[in-house]
Design an enzyme around this catalytic site. Sequence first.
Site, short mmCIF file in Angstrom:
data_model
loop_
_atom_site.label_atom_id
_atom_site.label_comp_id
_atom_site.label_asym_id
_atom_site.label_seq_id
_atom_site.Cartn_x
_atom_site.Cartn_y
_atom_site.Cartn_z
CG ASP A 55 80.75 -10.72 48.71
OD1 ASP A 55 80.69 -9.49 48.53
OD2 ASP A 55 79.78 -11.41 49.09
CG ASP A 63 77.57 -7.40 52.98
OD1 ASP A 63 77.89 -7.04 54.13
OD2 ASP A 63 77.33 -6.60 52.05
#
Length: 521
Positions: A46, A48
């Site tokens: 991922d 963020d």
Amino acid sequence: MDKIKNGGQKAFIWSSPEGGQRIDIGKQIFCNRSLNMRNIVAVGFDMDYTLAQYKPETFESLAYEGTIGKLVHDLGYPHELLEWSFDWTYMVRGLVLDKKRGNILKMDRHKYVKVAYHGFRELSKEEKVGTYGSTLIRDSFDEPDYALIDTLFSLAEAYLFAQLVDFKDNNPGKIPDSVDYAHMYKDVRAAVDLCHRDGTLKRMVAVNPERYINEDATLVPMLKMFRDSGRSTFLVTNSLWDYTNVVMNFLCRPYTLGDGACKFDWLQYFDVVITGSAKPGFFHDENRANLFEVEPESGMLLNTDNGTPMAQVGDTSPRLSLKSLDKSCSVFQGGNVGHLHKLLSVESSSQVLYVGDHIYGDILRSKKVLGWRTMLVVPELAREVELLWELRDSRKQLRLLRDERDHIEDEIHHLKWSLKFDNIEQEEKQKISSAVKELEVKRDQVRLTHQQAQRGCHHKFHKVWGQLMKTGYQNSRFAHQVERFACLYTSQVSNLSLYSPDKYYRPSEDYMPHEFHILPL
């Protein structure tokens, strides 16, 4: 480059000559389920709060101020809110918001409420029991009546909700009676969504990423290490391409050419990048979202047939993808996990390790639905484990005090029970009663000492909520979720660079409660 400066200190990775040394406890990777990295063919991330670690004192404050502005200017809340300030240290992950009652709760793994606040006022033990412990049917503490604070993005809205609860209670008429606590929470969520939709937050980050994102000098060496080991690497993020490119360009800047402008050199560290993925829905193969290829220069979306380029109107042949032209990364938007598996030529979902920060958005779905192997990033963990080590003597003393209290209580129960027998002389009964009173005084003293010591230890971790992974002696609900759904967990993604890419991660020996008491010293 295996060795570079990181905040004035040299950063060594496993593959460097200096690598393979003892790893600081705050950077260690912890294992819940055995994971042999030799079986992993693709490692995904991922972005963020995983690859990109935001600075809470600036980024969360920015989100808070933007949300306040939307509440006042778009949703009609009093202008006094504009004078409010944000304490980014107050809230922690793993809390649960009771929308109807305006309460914020911390629970143990069995969903018993251990700490509870109404706004910023702590509830008494009697209030907690009266509200959450006196029903015949246990509450599930799930949506729609409750909200889970399970991401670092949620901390600002949780703090703002507590402020609004206090404001409503202490300022009758300022917020209409028709607007109850649940309505206020709904408005906070709407204001947060408005901030994200109008691009306010991301524009500010794009202008000055140094102000909002931590630099990590070992990030690129980690990605290079995995690629050099023969594994595919991929990025799946809900952020769209324009913002993803800004953030990733900043994170990889020490290793890319140019003057810091938005280049695309960082793509060399990935095989596939999927933006706008709409997780957690992305993890369902039956999700029918279309997969578009992104042209990095223009950001334009091009139709694909499950990742294969499609001819545009007027073209005689399909445009060749970036990957087929120069063996570099392909960038997409949308799609689902089935598309990703085909792009990576993954034969079994257990061959994929995915690293994320969100238990529900990244870890739970990928683990339960797909069977991917998972690693959860918990930035708070670094300080937590370091404190646990520093406080090891205090924690041992707490255990001894608890054992002493239990021993005294057992003596009291035994003596009181002996008073029930008829064949005991009156003089003996008086002696036993006196002994019971003395023991009760001693027990109360030990109990008070234990409570004070426990509270002091509790406050060392956090002034309000205590230890992230514990509530008293029980695992917290957050810790229980980490244990259930994350194969591995650690404080930051680049800690992977400190371990061999072929490492066999094994959990520590699993002790049952009865075994814990007879462990060798």
